[in-house]
Design a protein around this motif. Structure first.
Motif, PDB file in Angstrom:
ATOM      1  N   UNK A  50     -35.395  31.146   8.715  1.00  0.00           N
ATOM      2  CA  UNK A  50     -35.160  30.070   7.324  1.00  0.00           C
ATOM      3  C   UNK A  50     -34.363  28.839   7.476  1.00  0.00           C
ATOM      4  N   UNK A  51     -34.099  28.000   6.506  1.00  0.00           N
ATOM      5  CA  UNK A  51     -33.611  26.928   6.559  1.00  0.00           C
ATOM      6  C   UNK A  51     -32.377  26.961   7.204  1.00  0.00           C
ATOM      7  N   UNK A  52     -31.417  27.721   7.083  1.00  0.00           N
ATOM      8  CA  UNK A  52     -30.065  27.902   7.683  1.00  0.00           C
ATOM      9  C   UNK A  52     -30.216  28.251   9.114  1.00  0.00           C
ATOM     10  N   UNK A  53     -31.152  28.825   9.703  1.00  0.00           N
ATOM     11  CA  UNK A  53     -31.337  28.967  11.026  1.00  0.00           C
ATOM     12  C   UNK A  53     -31.482  27.801  11.691  1.00  0.00           C
ATOM     13  N   UNK A  54     -32.665  27.013  11.141  1.00  0.00           N
ATOM     14  CA  UNK A  54     -32.922  25.779  11.537  1.00  0.00           C
ATOM     15  C   UNK A  54     -31.906  24.738  11.500  1.00  0.00           C
ATOM     16  N   UNK A  55     -31.394  24.704  10.545  1.00  0.00           N
ATOM     17  CA  UNK A  55     -30.248  23.765  10.504  1.00  0.00           C
ATOM     18  C   UNK A  55     -29.077  24.114  11.659  1.00  0.00           C
ATOM     19  N   UNK A  56     -29.001  25.335  11.805  1.00  0.00           N
ATOM     20  CA  UNK A  56     -28.106  25.829  12.892  1.00  0.00           C
ATOM     21  C   UNK A  56     -28.481  25.320  14.011  1.00  0.00           C
TER      22      UNK A  56
END
Length: 121
Positions: A50-56
């Motif tokens: 999700x977005x959080x993993x991509x941002x991470x």
């Protein structure tokens, strides 16, 4: 294309030789390695992406610098390729120059957008 003036041979046109050939290969290799790195991070992550993993993935400073380096490599790769296409296939000088300027402006805008996106995470 080459032009003969007596015994002098002057090379003109889009054929810049080894430097551009090597630049295309080096930038392509860098982009391929980067793609494998990101793909490995996605494959070995836990759970759905999700977005959080991509941002991470892109939040670490070293990854931002590496990603920006790859963006610059991509832009240079595109510039060399498009410049050669314009020089090889567009014969009117004014149109070729216009297309080259448009390409450069577009690539600089893409670099600016890449910086904005990358450092906004």
């Amino acid at each position: 294309m080459s032009v003969n003036y007596g015994s002098k041979r002057i090379v003109v046109g889009a054929h810049y030789g080894l430097r551009d050939w090597l630049a295309q290969r080096v930038t392509a290799a860098l982009m391929a390695l980067f793609t494998l790195l990101v793909l490995a991070q996605v494959i070995f992550s836990k759970g759905p992406i999700g977005y959080d993993q991509w941002a991470g993935i892109f939040s670490a400073q070293w990854m931002k610098v590496l990603t920006f380096t790859v963006i610059l490599a991509l832009l240079y790769h595109v510039w060399v390729g498009m410049r050669d296409i314009w020089m090889d296939y567009i014969k009117p000088v004014w149109l070729r120059l216009l297309l080259q300027v448009f390409t450069l402006v577009w690539l600089v805008a893409c670099a600016g957008w890449g910086i904005q996106v990358l450092w906004r995470l």
